[in-house]
Design an enzyme around this catalytic site. Structure first.
Site, short mmCIF file in Angstrom:
data_model
loop_
_atom_site.label_atom_id
_atom_site.label_comp_id
_atom_site.label_asym_id
_atom_site.label_seq_id
_atom_site.Cartn_x
_atom_site.Cartn_y
_atom_site.Cartn_z
N CYS A 7 4.10 8.40 32.70
CA CYS A 7 5.38 7.92 32.17
C CYS A 7 5.40 8.03 30.64
CB CYS A 7 5.65 6.48 32.60
SG CYS A 7 6.27 6.32 34.28
N ASP A 30 -3.24 20.49 32.69
CA ASP A 30 -4.21 19.43 32.95
C ASP A 30 -5.27 19.44 31.84
OD1 ASP A 30 -5.07 17.84 35.84
OD2 ASP A 30 -6.53 17.95 34.22
N HIS A 46 9.04 7.40 38.20
CA HIS A 46 7.73 6.85 38.54
C HIS A 46 7.67 6.39 39.99
CE1 HIS A 46 3.85 4.79 37.87
NE2 HIS A 46 4.31 4.03 38.86
N ASN A 87 -2.77 14.83 45.42
CA ASN A 87 -3.74 13.80 45.81
C ASN A 87 -3.02 12.48 46.07
OD1 ASN A 87 -5.96 15.54 45.54
ND2 ASN A 87 -6.07 15.16 43.34
N GLY A 93 -8.57 10.96 46.07
CA GLY A 93 -9.03 11.24 44.71
C GLY A 93 -7.93 11.13 43.67
N HIS A 98 0.95 8.07 39.57
CA HIS A 98 2.31 8.56 39.34
C HIS A 98 2.31 9.93 40.01
CE1 HIS A 98 5.86 9.27 36.38
NE2 HIS A 98 5.78 10.35 37.16
N HIS A 100 2.26 13.49 41.32
CA HIS A 100 2.27 14.76 40.58
C HIS A 100 1.71 15.85 41.46
CE1 HIS A 100 -1.46 12.56 39.88
NE2 HIS A 100 -2.07 13.74 39.82
N HIS A 102 -0.44 19.29 41.46
CA HIS A 102 -1.33 20.19 40.74
C HIS A 102 -1.01 21.63 41.15
CE1 HIS A 102 -4.47 17.14 39.55
NE2 HIS A 102 -3.96 16.50 40.58
P1 AMP Z 1 -5.16 13.03 40.17
O1 AMP Z 1 -6.63 12.86 40.17
O2 AMP Z 1 -4.63 13.86 41.31
O3 AMP Z 1 -4.43 11.71 40.04
O4 AMP Z 1 -4.83 13.89 38.90
C1 AMP Z 1 -4.69 13.36 37.63
C2 AMP Z 1 -4.94 14.49 36.69
O5 AMP Z 1 -4.40 14.15 35.44
C3 AMP Z 1 -6.42 14.81 36.46
O6 AMP Z 1 -6.68 16.16 36.87
C4 AMP Z 1 -6.60 14.62 34.96
O7 AMP Z 1 -7.45 15.58 34.40
C5 AMP Z 1 -5.17 14.74 34.46
N1 AMP Z 1 -4.87 14.04 33.21
C6 AMP Z 1 -5.18 12.75 32.90
N2 AMP Z 1 -4.71 12.45 31.68
C7 AMP Z 1 -4.07 13.56 31.22
C8 AMP Z 1 -3.37 13.89 30.02
N3 AMP Z 1 -3.22 13.01 29.02
N4 AMP Z 1 -2.86 15.14 29.89
C9 AMP Z 1 -3.01 16.04 30.87
N5 AMP Z 1 -3.64 15.79 32.04
C10 AMP Z 1 -4.17 14.58 32.21
ZN ZN Z 2 4.56 6.70 35.78
#
Ligand code: AMP
Ligand code: ZN
Length: 112
Positions: A7, A30, A46, A87, A93, A98, A100, A102
């Site tokens: 967010c 990422d 969100h 995920n 994992g 929030h 998202h 990948h």
């Molecule tokens: P998940 O584990 O599926 O919740 O994915 C979260 C992802 O967010 C991970 O792959 C992190 O490397 C990535 N992540 C966390 N903080 C940031 C950030 N500030 N900018 C870009 N990616 C991020």
């Molecule tokens: Zn959020």
């Protein structure tokens, strides 16, 4: 949502270059890439889990999913193909609660 890192990125409070943005989502890279190209499609609304989806969120995700192939073949440089991962929860994992998507590619992925 307070204290949600995605967010804060969506709001611009944490700077992160945007590879695409529209009314529904942003696409960023990422910070810990698991492939040569690793993007995150982050809906601007969100919610953490698909189980929280109502009609409005379903429509939002439909628009996001329709947009992704167009972006993949264009600005994201994933015309060779890509892997999509969402995920969900602790066992999945999920580290950021929030929702998202990948997108991984830029090379031939193995190991799934
Ligand atoms: P998940 O584990 O599926 O919740 O994915 C979260 C992802 O967010 C991970 O792959 C992190 O490397 C990535 N992540 C966390 N903080 C940031 C950030 N500030 N900018 C870009 N990616 C991020
Ligand atoms: Zn959020």
């Amino acid at each position: 949502m307070e204290n949600c890192i995605f967010c804060k990125i969506v709001a611009g409070e944490i700077p992160s270059p945007r590879f695409y943005e529209d009314g529904d989502m942003i696409v960023i890279k990422d910070i810990e890439p698991k492939a040569k190209l690793h993007y995150l499609c982050i809906p601007k609304t969100h919610f953490a889990l698909l189980s929280e989806m109502d009609e409005e969120k379903a429509e939002l995700l439909k628009r996001v999913m329709k947009k992704i192939p167009e972006l993949a073949n264009g600005v994201l440089g994933l015309s060779g193909g890509y892997r999509m991962i969402v995920n969900q929860g602790a066992d999945g994992g999920q580290s950021v609660p929030h929702l998202h998507i990948h997108l991984l590619g830029g090379e031939t992925l193995t190991g799934f």
